[in-house]
Design a protein around this motif. Structure first.
Motif, short mmCIF file in Angstrom:
data_model
loop_
_atom_site.label_atom_id
_atom_site.label_comp_id
_atom_site.label_asym_id
_atom_site.label_seq_id
_atom_site.Cartn_x
_atom_site.Cartn_y
_atom_site.Cartn_z
N LEU A 1 29.26 -64.43 97.02
CA LEU A 1 28.54 -63.47 97.84
C LEU A 1 29.14 -62.08 97.67
O LEU A 1 28.43 -61.09 97.50
CB LEU A 1 28.59 -63.89 99.31
N GLN A 2 30.47 -61.99 97.71
CA GLN A 2 31.14 -60.70 97.53
C GLN A 2 30.92 -60.14 96.13
O GLN A 2 30.79 -58.92 95.95
CB GLN A 2 32.64 -60.85 97.80
N GLN A 3 30.87 -61.03 95.14
CA GLN A 3 30.65 -60.59 93.77
C GLN A 3 29.24 -60.06 93.58
O GLN A 3 29.03 -59.02 92.96
CB GLN A 3 30.91 -61.77 92.82
N ASP A 4 28.26 -60.77 94.12
CA ASP A 4 26.86 -60.37 93.97
C ASP A 4 26.48 -59.22 94.89
O ASP A 4 25.56 -58.46 94.60
CB ASP A 4 25.93 -61.56 94.25
N ASP A 5 27.19 -59.13 96.03
CA ASP A 5 26.85 -58.13 97.04
C ASP A 5 28.16 -57.49 97.53
O ASP A 5 28.69 -57.87 98.58
CB ASP A 5 26.11 -58.82 98.19
N ASN B 1 28.95 -54.93 99.09
CA ASN B 1 28.96 -54.33 100.42
C ASN B 1 28.80 -55.35 101.54
O ASN B 1 28.72 -54.99 102.72
CB ASN B 1 27.85 -53.28 100.53
N ALA B 2 28.74 -56.62 101.18
CA ALA B 2 28.63 -57.66 102.19
C ALA B 2 29.95 -57.80 102.94
O ALA B 2 31.01 -57.40 102.45
CB ALA B 2 28.26 -59.00 101.54
N THR C 1 25.32 -59.93 104.97
CA THR C 1 24.99 -59.29 103.71
C THR C 1 24.72 -57.81 103.93
O THR C 1 24.53 -57.36 105.07
CB THR C 1 23.76 -59.94 103.07
N SER C 2 24.68 -57.06 102.85
CA SER C 2 24.40 -55.62 102.97
C SER C 2 23.01 -55.39 103.53
O SER C 2 22.78 -54.44 104.28
CB SER C 2 24.56 -54.94 101.60
N ASN C 3 22.05 -56.27 103.19
CA ASN C 3 20.70 -56.13 103.73
C ASN C 3 20.67 -56.40 105.23
O ASN C 3 19.94 -55.74 105.98
CB ASN C 3 19.75 -57.10 103.01
N LYS D 1 23.13 -55.74 107.25
CA LYS D 1 23.69 -54.52 107.86
C LYS D 1 22.63 -53.43 107.97
O LYS D 1 22.54 -52.73 108.99
CB LYS D 1 24.87 -54.01 107.02
#
Length: 391
Positions: free
Chosen positions: A159-163, A165-166, A185-187, A189
Motif C-alpha cells: 500500500l505504501q509503495q503504490d500509494d 501518501n497513504a 489511502t490518499s484518496n 484523505k
C-alpha cells in the motif's frame, strides 16, 4: 465407463490400432458398495453401487480385431446427460477456465454467482465444494506459507509503495503484542478533507480470523453516498485502546472540521469523540436508541400492554419536533413508567437528550441523517465479500 483391467498386446499384427490383448470396461458404479465402519473414513466417497454394466474385448489374431466376450447393459441407477455432468471428471475445469474462476475469487465474487458464470460459459456443472477447493488452493498458492500477520505487513508495505501518501499506523504493546492498526489511502484523505462535516463511526466483528474488531470511518459525499475515509483493527475495545486509535486518527486528520458524529450509544466511543473532536456534536443512531430502550422495557416486570404504552411514549419522545413537546412527552413517560425505570431514564437518557431527541438536532447540519445506517450497511457489505483472510 472406466477401464477395469487391460493387458498389452505384444504380438498384434497392428499394435497401433490394437494395443491390448484384452480390455474390460465397467460402469463407474460397478462393484459392491463398501460398507464403512462407524466413524471411519467419514469424508471418503465411493461410486460403487452394485451396477453390473460391463464390456470385455479380446483381441483375435485371425480376425485382426477385437471380439466382444462379455456384455452387460443393465444399469441399476439413473442415467442421463444431467447425471453424467455431475461426475468429478466432468466438472473439472480447463486451465483457462480455472484462471477465470481464480480471478473472480480474488475479486470476492459470491460463490453462487461464480457457479452460474461457469455454467453459462462452459456448460459444466460445478458444486460449491469445487469452488471452495479452488479457493483453498489459491489461498495456499498466494500465501506461500506466510502467516496472516506476515501477509498484513506485506499488504501494508505494498500500500505504501503504490500509494506513498497513504497512512499506515501499527501500534504494538511494550511486550510486542498487537494493539491497533489504522490505515487510510490518499484518496480517503482527500474525501475526508472535502466532506468533513458529518462523520459516521462504527465497530464490527467477525471480519478477520484473529477476531479483532474493525472500525470504519465514513463520510457523506456530494452525491449523498457513504464513502470510507479510514479503517482500523483494534485488539480490544477498552477505553485506552480506543483513545489511542482516535489519537492516531487525529494526528493524520484535522478533526476540528467535524461538525456531527454519528455513533451507537457506546460510552467508550463517546468519550473518545468528546476528547478528540471537541467541536463536534454527537448524534446517537435513532434505530439503536429505540432498539436499546425496547430491550430495557421488555425486561421490566410489568403488564404487556403497559410495556407497549411505554415504548409508544419513548418513540414519540425520540421524534419530538420541539423542546416544549419533548418536555410534555417526558412528563407523560415518567408518569407511565415504574419508579425504577423513571429514575434510570432520567439519569441515563434525559441527561444526554441532545444526542438522541430529534428536536435538538433539527438546526444542526446532519445532512438529513438520523441513523448510523450508512456505516452499518457498509460493514455488512464488507462481511459479505471478505472471508477474513489476507491474500
Amino acid at each position: 465407463m472406466k477401464v477395469s483391467t487391460s493387458h498389452r498386446n505384444k504380438g498384434a499384427l497392428d499394435p497401433k490400432n490394437f494395443p491390448y490383448s484384452d480390455i474390460t470396461f465397467v460402469c463407474k458404479h460397478y462393484g459392491k458398495p463398501r460398507i464403512r465402519g462407524v466413524n471411519e473414513r467419514p469424508r471418503q466417497s465411493y461410486f460403487a453401487s452394485g451396477c453390473n454394466v460391463k464390456l470385455r474385448l479380446v483381441y483375435v489374431e485371425a480376425m485382426n480385431n477385437y471380439k466382444v466376450t462379455v456384455l452387460s447393459t443393465e444399469h441399476n441407477h439413473p442415467i442421463s446427460s444431467q447425471a453424467f455432468g455431475w461426475y468429478p471428471e466432468n466438472r473439472r475445469l480447463e486451465d483457462s477456465e480455472l484462471k477465470q474462476v481464480e480471478d473472480l475469487l480474488q475479486l470476492n465474487v459470491d460463490i453462487r454467482n461464480i457457479k452460474n458464470f461457469v455454467s453459462e460459459k462452459t456448460g459444466k456443472t460445478v458444486i460449491s465444494k469445487d469452488i471452495h477447493n479452488i479457493k483453498k488452493n489459491l489461498d495456499n498458492k498466494m500465501s506461500k506459507g506466510r502467516s496472516e500477520g506476515q501477509k498484513v505487513v506485506d499488504r501494508l508495505l505494498k500500500l505504501q509503495q503504490d500509494d506513498p501518501n497513504a497512512t499506515t499506523v501499527v501500534e504494538m504493546s511494550s511486550d510486542d503484542e498487537f494493539e491497533l492498526l489504522f490505515f487510510q489511502t490518499s484518496n480517503m484523505k482527500l474525501l475526508y478533507n472535502q466532506y468533513p462535516d458529518v462523520l459516521f463511526i462504527d465497530g464490527t466483528y467477525k471480519v478477520n480470523i484473529e477476531g479483532y474488531p474493525l472500525y470504519a470511518f465514513l463520510i457523506e459525499d456530494g452525491e449523498g453516498k457513504g464513502r470510507a475515509v479510514g479503517y482500523a483493527f483494534v485488539k480490544n475495545e477498552k477505553k485506552d485502546t480506543i483513545h489511542k486509535l482516535f489519537d492516531h486518527v487525529g494526528a493524520k486528520n484535522d478533526l476540528n472540521k467535524v461538525k456531527i458524529v454519528f455513533l451507537d450509544k457506546d460510552f467508550t466511543e463517546i468519550s473518545a469523540v468528546k476528547r478528540s473532536m471537541q467541536n463536534a456534536h454527537i448524534m446517537l443512531c435513532t434505530f439503536h436508541v429505540l432498539k436499546y430502550l425496547k430491550k430495557k422495557v421488555s425486561d421490566l416486570d410489568i403488564r404487556k400492554n403497559l410495556k407497549s404504552d411505554i415504548m409508544k411514549a419513548i418513540s414519540s419522545l425520540v421524534y419530538s419536533y420541539s423542546e416544549e413537546i419533548y418536555r410534555e412527552r417526558l412528563t407523560e413517560l415518567l408518569k407511565l413508567s415504574p419508579k425504577s425505570f423513571s429514575s434510570y431514564f432520567t439519569d441515563n437518557w434525559d441527561s444526554c437528550r441532545e444526542m438522541w431527541a430529534h428536536c435538538y438536532r433539527k438546526s444542526l447540519p446532519t445532512l438529513g441523517n438520523n441513523t448510523n445506517n450508512r456505516v452499518e450497511s457498509h460493514n455488512q457489505k464488507l462481511k459479505h465479500i471478505w472471508d477474513g483472510h489476507v491474500i
